[in-house]
Design a protein around this motif. Structure first.
Motif, PDB file in Angstrom:
ATOM      1  N   ILE A  14     122.755 -65.203  44.053  1.00 55.42           N
ATOM      2  CA  ILE A  14     122.782 -63.788  44.398  1.00 55.42           C
ATOM      3  C   ILE A  14     122.130 -62.943  43.306  1.00 55.42           C
ATOM      4  CG2 ILE A  14     125.074 -63.414  43.397  1.00 55.42           C
ATOM      5  CD1 ILE A  14     123.586 -61.774  46.564  1.00 55.42           C
ATOM      6  N   SER A  15     122.194 -63.411  42.062  1.00 49.53           N
ATOM      7  CA  SER A  15     121.574 -62.660  40.962  1.00 49.53           C
ATOM      8  C   SER A  15     120.060 -62.556  41.157  1.00 49.53           C
ATOM      9  CB  SER A  15     121.881 -63.337  39.629  1.00 49.53           C
ATOM     10  OG  SER A  15     121.427 -64.679  39.638  1.00 49.53           O
ATOM     11  N   HIS A  16     119.452 -63.626  41.678  1.00 47.99           N
ATOM     12  CA  HIS A  16     118.009 -63.603  41.941  1.00 47.99           C
ATOM     13  C   HIS A  16     117.705 -62.658  43.100  1.00 47.99           C
ATOM     14  CE1 HIS A  16     113.891 -65.036  42.383  1.00 47.99           C
ATOM     15  NE2 HIS A  16     114.136 -65.157  43.691  1.00 47.99           N
ATOM     16  N   LEU A  56     118.628 -49.330  44.470  1.00 41.00           N
ATOM     17  CA  LEU A  56     118.794 -50.745  44.145  1.00 41.00           C
ATOM     18  C   LEU A  56     119.596 -50.923  42.866  1.00 41.00           C
ATOM     19  CD1 LEU A  56     115.182 -52.000  45.000  1.00 41.00           C
ATOM     20  CD2 LEU A  56     117.262 -52.561  46.276  1.00 41.00           C
ATOM     21  N   ARG A  57     119.262 -50.144  41.856  1.00 39.11           N
ATOM     22  CA  ARG A  57     119.968 -50.230  40.582  1.00 39.11           C
ATOM     23  C   ARG A  57     121.428 -49.780  40.714  1.00 39.11           C
ATOM     24  NH1 ARG A  57     114.664 -49.861  38.922  1.00 39.11           N
ATOM     25  NH2 ARG A  57     114.212 -50.900  36.919  1.00 39.11           N
ATOM     26  N   SER A  58     121.652 -48.760  41.507  1.00 39.88           N
ATOM     27  CA  SER A  58     123.024 -48.282  41.723  1.00 39.88           C
ATOM     28  C   SER A  58     123.871 -49.368  42.390  1.00 39.88           C
ATOM     29  CB  SER A  58     123.022 -47.029  42.611  1.00 39.88           C
ATOM     30  OG  SER A  58     122.371 -45.967  41.966  1.00 39.88           O
ATOM     31  N   PHE A  59     123.268 -50.070  43.335  1.00 39.93           N
ATOM     32  CA  PHE A  59     124.027 -51.122  44.014  1.00 39.93           C
ATOM     33  C   PHE A  59     124.345 -52.266  43.064  1.00 39.93           C
ATOM     34  CE2 PHE A  59     124.592 -54.926  46.584  1.00 39.93           C
ATOM     35  CZ  PHE A  59     125.541 -54.480  47.488  1.00 39.93           C
ATOM     36  N   VAL A  60     123.382 -52.637  42.228  1.00 33.59           N
ATOM     37  CA  VAL A  60     123.628 -53.713  41.264  1.00 33.59           C
ATOM     38  C   VAL A  60     124.763 -53.317  40.323  1.00 33.59           C
ATOM     39  CG1 VAL A  60     122.645 -55.008  39.339  1.00 33.59           C
ATOM     40  CG2 VAL A  60     121.313 -54.655  41.427  1.00 33.59           C
ATOM     41  N   THR A  63     128.123 -53.676  42.095  1.00 38.22           N
ATOM     42  CA  THR A  63     128.618 -55.036  42.329  1.00 38.22           C
ATOM     43  C   THR A  63     128.824 -55.826  41.040  1.00 38.22           C
ATOM     44  OG1 THR A  63     126.320 -55.795  42.604  1.00 38.22           O
ATOM     45  CG2 THR A  63     127.543 -55.181  44.597  1.00 38.22           C
ATOM     46  N   THR A  64     128.329 -55.320  39.926  1.00 39.24           N
ATOM     47  CA  THR A  64     128.499 -56.039  38.667  1.00 39.24           C
ATOM     48  C   THR A  64     129.973 -56.176  38.312  1.00 39.24           C
ATOM     49  OG1 THR A  64     126.383 -55.211  37.847  1.00 39.24           O
ATOM     50  CG2 THR A  64     127.932 -56.051  36.209  1.00 39.24           C
ATOM     51  N   SER A  68     132.716 -61.754  42.482  1.00 36.82           N
ATOM     52  CA  SER A  68     132.583 -62.424  43.775  1.00 36.82           C
ATOM     53  C   SER A  68     132.747 -61.392  44.879  1.00 36.82           C
ATOM     54  CB  SER A  68     133.658 -63.510  43.917  1.00 36.82           C
ATOM     55  OG  SER A  68     133.658 -64.062  45.198  1.00 36.82           O
ATOM     56  N   PHE A  69     131.768 -61.276  45.747  1.00 41.72           N
ATOM     57  CA  PHE A  69     131.849 -60.308  46.838  1.00 41.72           C
ATOM     58  C   PHE A  69     131.135 -60.854  48.066  1.00 41.72           C
ATOM     59  CE2 PHE A  69     127.947 -59.373  44.612  1.00 41.72           C
ATOM     60  CZ  PHE A  69     127.049 -59.036  45.608  1.00 41.72           C
ATOM     61  N   TYR A  70     131.444 -60.263  49.215  1.00 38.29           N
ATOM     62  CA  TYR A  70     130.826 -60.670  50.476  1.00 38.29           C
ATOM     63  C   TYR A  70     129.353 -60.271  50.469  1.00 38.29           C
ATOM     64  CZ  TYR A  70     129.797 -60.667  55.480  1.00 38.29           C
ATOM     65  OH  TYR A  70     129.230 -60.883  56.714  1.00 38.29           O
ATOM     66  N   ASP A  71     128.467 -61.251  50.516  1.00 37.64           N
ATOM     67  CA  ASP A  71     127.047 -60.974  50.251  1.00 37.64           C
ATOM     68  C   ASP A  71     126.125 -61.172  51.449  1.00 37.64           C
ATOM     69  OD1 ASP A  71     126.972 -63.705  50.542  1.00 37.64           O
ATOM     70  OD2 ASP A  71     126.403 -64.151  48.482  1.00 37.64           O
ATOM     71  N   ARG A  72     126.676 -61.430  52.636  1.00 36.65           N
ATOM     72  CA  ARG A  72     125.776 -61.682  53.774  1.00 36.65           C
ATOM     73  C   ARG A  72     124.866 -60.490  54.084  1.00 36.65           C
ATOM     74  NH1 ARG A  72     125.208 -66.901  55.826  1.00 36.65           N
ATOM     75  NH2 ARG A  72     124.494 -65.873  57.729  1.00 36.65           N
ATOM     76  N   PRO A  73     125.401 -59.260  54.236  1.00 39.33           N
ATOM     77  CA  PRO A  73     124.485 -58.139  54.505  1.00 39.33           C
ATOM     78  C   PRO A  73     123.586 -57.844  53.315  1.00 39.33           C
ATOM     79  CG  PRO A  73     126.730 -57.344  54.177  1.00 39.33           C
ATOM     80  CD  PRO A  73     126.807 -58.828  54.280  1.00 39.33           C
ATOM     81  N   VAL A  74     124.075 -58.105  52.106  1.00 39.17           N
ATOM     82  CA  VAL A  74     123.268 -57.866  50.897  1.00 39.17           C
ATOM     83  C   VAL A  74     122.042 -58.769  50.911  1.00 39.17           C
ATOM     84  CG1 VAL A  74     123.252 -57.908  48.380  1.00 39.17           C
ATOM     85  CG2 VAL A  74     125.323 -57.199  49.607  1.00 39.17           C
ATOM     86  N   ARG A  75     122.254 -60.039  51.173  1.00 34.47           N
ATOM     87  CA  ARG A  75     121.135 -60.992  51.206  1.00 34.47           C
ATOM     88  C   ARG A  75     120.129 -60.604  52.286  1.00 34.47           C
ATOM     89  NH1 ARG A  75     121.706 -65.901  48.529  1.00 34.47           N
ATOM     90  NH2 ARG A  75     123.692 -66.188  47.464  1.00 34.47           N
ATOM     91  N   ARG A  76     120.639 -60.226  53.432  1.00 34.22           N
ATOM     92  CA  ARG A  76     119.738 -59.900  54.543  1.00 34.22           C
ATOM     93  C   ARG A  76     118.912 -58.638  54.231  1.00 34.22           C
ATOM     94  NH1 ARG A  76     116.135 -60.959  58.157  1.00 34.22           N
ATOM     95  NH2 ARG A  76     116.128 -59.498  59.884  1.00 34.22           N
ATOM     96  N   ILE A  77     119.583 -57.589  53.768  1.00 40.38           N
ATOM     97  CA  ILE A  77     118.887 -56.322  53.506  1.00 40.38           C
ATOM     98  C   ILE A  77     117.958 -56.446  52.302  1.00 40.38           C
ATOM     99  CG2 ILE A  77     119.265 -53.940  52.717  1.00 40.38           C
ATOM    100  CD1 ILE A  77     121.701 -53.872  54.602  1.00 40.38           C
ATOM    101  N   PHE A  78     118.418 -57.058  51.225  1.00 39.17           N
ATOM    102  CA  PHE A  78     117.572 -57.215  50.040  1.00 39.17           C
ATOM    103  C   PHE A  78     116.361 -58.094  50.346  1.00 39.17           C
ATOM    104  CE2 PHE A  78     120.533 -54.876  47.743  1.00 39.17           C
ATOM    105  CZ  PHE A  78     120.173 -54.750  46.416  1.00 39.17           C
ATOM    106  N   SER A  79     116.538 -59.070  51.225  1.00 38.12           N
ATOM    107  CA  SER A  79     115.402 -59.910  51.617  1.00 38.12           C
ATOM    108  C   SER A  79     114.349 -59.093  52.347  1.00 38.12           C
ATOM    109  CB  SER A  79     115.887 -61.055  52.507  1.00 38.12           C
ATOM    110  OG  SER A  79     114.812 -61.808  52.995  1.00 38.12           O
ATOM    111  N   ASP A  80     114.794 -58.235  53.283  1.00 41.15           N
ATOM    112  CA  ASP A  80     113.844 -57.371  54.000  1.00 41.15           C
ATOM    113  C   ASP A  80     113.166 -56.385  53.050  1.00 41.15           C
ATOM    114  OD1 ASP A  80     114.525 -58.662  56.304  1.00 41.15           O
ATOM    115  OD2 ASP A  80     114.888 -56.837  57.464  1.00 41.15           O
TER     116      ASP A  80
END
Length: 594
Positions: A14-16, A56-60, A63-64, A68-80
């Protein structure tokens, strides 16, 4: 649109995922400063990129603080967003071309900038939604704990946004909100299988299992009910098992109140019904014993049966657990009769699904003296509870039919439990007019055909009697023919004695009428007639009924389709011809005697 993230992306740390678009946005801002063409368009893009970079920086930062957090929407949106930023960087690099020749090779139009602006606006909208989803202040101010606004990424499929919002809330909100969210997720899951699939693929099972572990009645009911709706096919049931859900579910069955036990036992039954892996997993967690114990509350009456159940219970639990069950027994006495019945119905069905097609589970069920409890309930109850208990017996009998050890252990001739089971099965065949009750009772008797001695003729008479109800209950008639076939089959050591008994109970004439039925009825009736001819061919009743003529004129289309049946018919005709020839010779001798 498929919102399940690609497997490759899901495996990345998730860090990447979080850092990559920030790095890209910095590169873009640096590249914009070097642009040689479309400077006005580049300035507009710069404003969008700068805004997006800040989000993007605010979100990081947000979550810092949460390792451990639910990352499914994060992965999808950050990928797009990464895809959009990559396209932006590629376009801006084309604007750095310094010669006319290079610019001609890499044509850039105003339309390209408009497309990118639209994409970047969408990314900003997605980030705004994502920030509101994970921002604790938003959660605190939201009376439901759920963000149900629609991000651009879900504009074509709003359900994915709702699923992400509900699952995120299951992780982040207080317990009272989680209960409400689980109930909302349950309502969403009942809509269609696509939504169920989406909930599971987006990681909804794990937080529901965590909620099931909470020692709060409403939380456990909400979680168990939602999981029940999700587990209606093999893949999703197995997903619950793969998330180590089985031990949690079984523990909940032990510790919880009756209303939770009802929902949990329903969940066990559904998972066992739809997935063999789950069925085996529950058996390894020894779920059958507590289910039998719950089923036996207020059921067994004589002291012998009570001692049997109690001894099994003590073998299967530690002393502290025994104390807990005693407390639960006292609590249950104060519960309504409707709740007690519902618990027994769900436990009986769960046991049925665990026993279905599973020899090992059938053995465990008989080892726990569950057969005594099932028999008592078949005798005293009606409706769904009686049916579920009867289906359990049918599964155990079917397993015993194919396994000598189980057959000898559970259905030996002098066993009180076996005698009680047979008595109840025969009672149902005699008295009940419901096909759904008669059929499993008849199947059970047929499966146990090899356990009955020759003198036990009382089990054959009721089956023969059913053969005359062809027009009223054709399915019952068919099951009766199949069951009688197991008594007369060469696989049965007492096939000759049983064949004679079938004939003595006037089974030949109704069998002859069944030869005029449908293909399946004709086939099984023909098989049974052949067995009777082979094992009791010298019986006068067969000659008077003209069985030989019937076999010789049997439907060639039915016989031709089954090579074994064809061989049976040939052997049966041979046996009858031999008997008829013997009768003729005897008659001739008598006519020539002085």
């Amino acid at each position: 649109m498929d919102f399940a993230a690609g497997e490759d992306q899901q495996q990345q740390p998730i860090s990447h995922i979080l850092s990559h678009p920030i790095i890209l946005s910095d590169q873009i801002l640096h590249t914009i400063n070097d642009s040689k063409s479309y400077k006005l368009e580049c300035i507009d893009l710069k404003k969008l990129i700068h805004h997006l970079s800040q989000m993007l920086r605010s979100f990081v930062r947000l979550t810092t603080a949460t390792p451990s957090f639910y990352d499914r929407p994060v992965r999808r949106i950050f990928s797009d967003i990464t895809t959009t930023l990559t396209r932006t960087l590629t376009l801006l690099r084309k604007c750095r071309r310094r010669t006319i020749f290079l610019r001609l090779l890499t044509i850039v139009t105003t339309a390209d900038f408009k497309k990118l602006s639209t994409l970047l606006d969408a990314s900003i909208g997605d980030m705004k939604w994502l920030l509101s989803l994970y921002d604790a202040r938003t959660i605190d101010n939201n009376t439901s704990g759920v963000v149900l606004s629609l991000p651009p990424i879900a504009s074509n499929d709003p359900v994915i946004a709702w699923v992400w919002s509900y699952i995120t809330s299951l992780y982040l909100t207080p317990l009272n909100f989680k209960i409400e969210v689980a109930n909302e997720l349950c309502s969403l899951a009942t809509s269609n299988d696509r939504t169920k699939k989406m909930i599971v693929e987006e990681g909804g099972i794990l937080p529901l299992l965590k909620l099931l572990k909470e020692d709060i009645l409403e939380a456990q009911i909400a979680a168990a009910t939602t999981l029940f709706h999700l587990a209606n096919d093999q893949v999703r049931a197995r997903m619950i098992t793969s998330e180590v859900g089985v031990p949690i579910i079984v523990q909940c069955l032990h510790k919880s109140s009756i209303r939770v036990q009802i929902e949990v036992s329903k969940l066990i039954g559904r998972m066992a019904e739809n997935d063999e892996v789950s069925q085996e997993a529950f058996a390894r967690e020894n779920v059958i014993r507590p289910l039998v114990t719950l089923l036996s509350f207020d059921t067994v009456e004589d002291q012998y049966e009570k001692r049997s159940i109690d001894s099994v219970f003590k073998m299967s639990t530690a002393s502290s657990a025994t104390t807990m069950w005693s407390i639960k027994r006292n609590e249950r006495e104060n519960e309504s009769s409707e709740l007690k019945l519902e618990l027994k119905v769900s436990c009986a069905r769960a046991l049925w699904m665990l026993a279905r097609g599973n020899l090992a589970n059938c053995k465990i069920l008989t080892d726990t003296k569950g057969l005594l409890t099932l028999t008592k309930l078949i005798e005293t109850e009606t409706g769904e509870l009686q049916t579920n208990c009867l289906m359990n017996v049918m599964e155990i009998a079917a397993a015993a039919e194919s396994n000598n050890d189980l057959r000898r252990a559970a259905f030996r001739t002098n066993s009180p439990a076996a005698k009680a089971v047979v008595d109840q099965l025969l009672r149902l065949i005699h008295e009940c007019e419901i096909a759904g009750i008669k059929i499993p009772a008849i199947r059970s008797i047929g499966s146990l055909a090899r356990t009955f001695p020759a003198r036990e003729t009382r089990v054959i008479g009721p089956l023969v009697k059913q053969l005359s109800h062809q027009h009223q209950h054709p399915d019952v008639v068919l099951e009766s023919v199949i069951a009688l076939g197991k008594f007369a089959s060469p696989d049965n050591y007492l096939c000759k004695e049983h064949s004679k008994t079938i004939i003595e109970f006037d089974g030949v004439i109704p069998l002859m009428r069944l030869l005029r039925g449908n293909d399946r009825t004709q086939h099984d009736a023909l098989v049974l007639l052949c067995y009777l001819a082979m094992h009791a061919g010298n019986n006068e009743a067969l000659m008077q009924a003209r069985v030989l003529t019937a076999l010789e004129g049997a439907d060639k289309s039915i016989v031709g389709q089954h090579s074994q049946l064809r061989q049976l018919v040939v052997e049966a005709i041979h046996q009858l011809n031999m008997y008829h020839a013997g009768v003729v010779i005897s008659s001739q001798k008598l006519s020539f005697s002085p």
